[in-house]
Motif scaffolding. Structure first.
Motif, PDB file in Angstrom:
ATOM      1  N   GLN A  13       0.833  -1.199   0.000  1.00 14.37           N
ATOM      2  CA  GLN A  13       0.000   0.000   0.000  1.00 14.37           C
ATOM      3  C   GLN A  13       0.876   1.261   0.000  1.00 14.37           C
ATOM      4  OE1 GLN A  13      -2.524  -0.304   3.392  1.00 14.37           O
ATOM      5  NE2 GLN A  13      -3.868  -1.888   2.492  1.00 14.37           N
ATOM      6  N   LYS A  16       2.159   1.860  -3.501  1.00 15.61           N
ATOM      7  CA  LYS A  16       1.127   2.383  -4.395  1.00 15.61           C
ATOM      8  C   LYS A  16       0.899   3.871  -4.132  1.00 15.61           C
ATOM      9  CE  LYS A  16      -1.321  -1.949  -5.064  1.00 15.61           C
ATOM     10  NZ  LYS A  16      -2.531  -2.724  -4.776  1.00 15.61           N
ATOM     11  N   GLN A  17       0.923   4.260  -2.854  1.00 10.16           N
ATOM     12  CA  GLN A  17       0.745   5.677  -2.524  1.00 10.16           C
ATOM     13  C   GLN A  17       1.937   6.502  -3.029  1.00 10.16           C
ATOM     14  OE1 GLN A  17       0.207   5.888   1.697  1.00 10.16           O
ATOM     15  NE2 GLN A  17      -1.898   5.066   1.647  1.00 10.16           N
ATOM     16  N   GLN A  20       1.721   7.372  -6.743  1.00 12.80           N
ATOM     17  CA  GLN A  20       0.761   8.400  -7.121  1.00 12.80           C
ATOM     18  C   GLN A  20       1.308   9.815  -6.896  1.00 12.80           C
ATOM     19  OE1 GLN A  20      -2.748   7.470  -4.894  1.00 12.80           O
ATOM     20  NE2 GLN A  20      -3.174   5.589  -6.050  1.00 12.80           N
TER      21      GLN A  20
END
Length: 103
Positions: A13, A16-17, A20
């Motif tokens: 997670q 993925k952050q 971005q």
């Protein structure tokens, strides 16, 4: 084992952050051209400095710096002066040494 799975999901997670997030654009840095005048100026300064270095002068023989005048008494009780020139004083006698021998 269950903790390992939780850790892997947590870091997935986080990755993925991080994907971005946009990276900011960095301004272009203009690099100055390395001028050939700087090394040429240094070389010219060194050459110019060598022009002012004096050439070694041979050392001349020294002239006598010490004149030794002594009063000598011969066997007939006659006194006369002897004058010697030297570049250094190789012997020294105390000015009061005569007091020790005469009295």
């Amino acid at each position: 084992m269950e903790n390992n799975g939780q850790l892997e999901r947590f870091f997935d997670q986080m990755k993925k952050q991080d994907e971005q997030i946009e990276t900011p654009a960095f301004p272009e840095v203009k690099t100055g051209k390395f001028s050939f005048w700087i090394p040429a100026g240094i070389a010219a300064s060194i050459i110019f400095a060598f022009l002012f270095i004096p050439k070694p002068v041979p050392i001349e023989s020294s002239t006598p710096e010490v004149v030794i005048i002594t009063l000598v008494e011969d066997e007939n009780q006659n006194q006369h002066f002897t004058i010697e020139e030297s570049t250094f004083l190789d012997t020294w006698e105390s000015p009061t040494a005569s007091l020790l021998t005469e009295y």
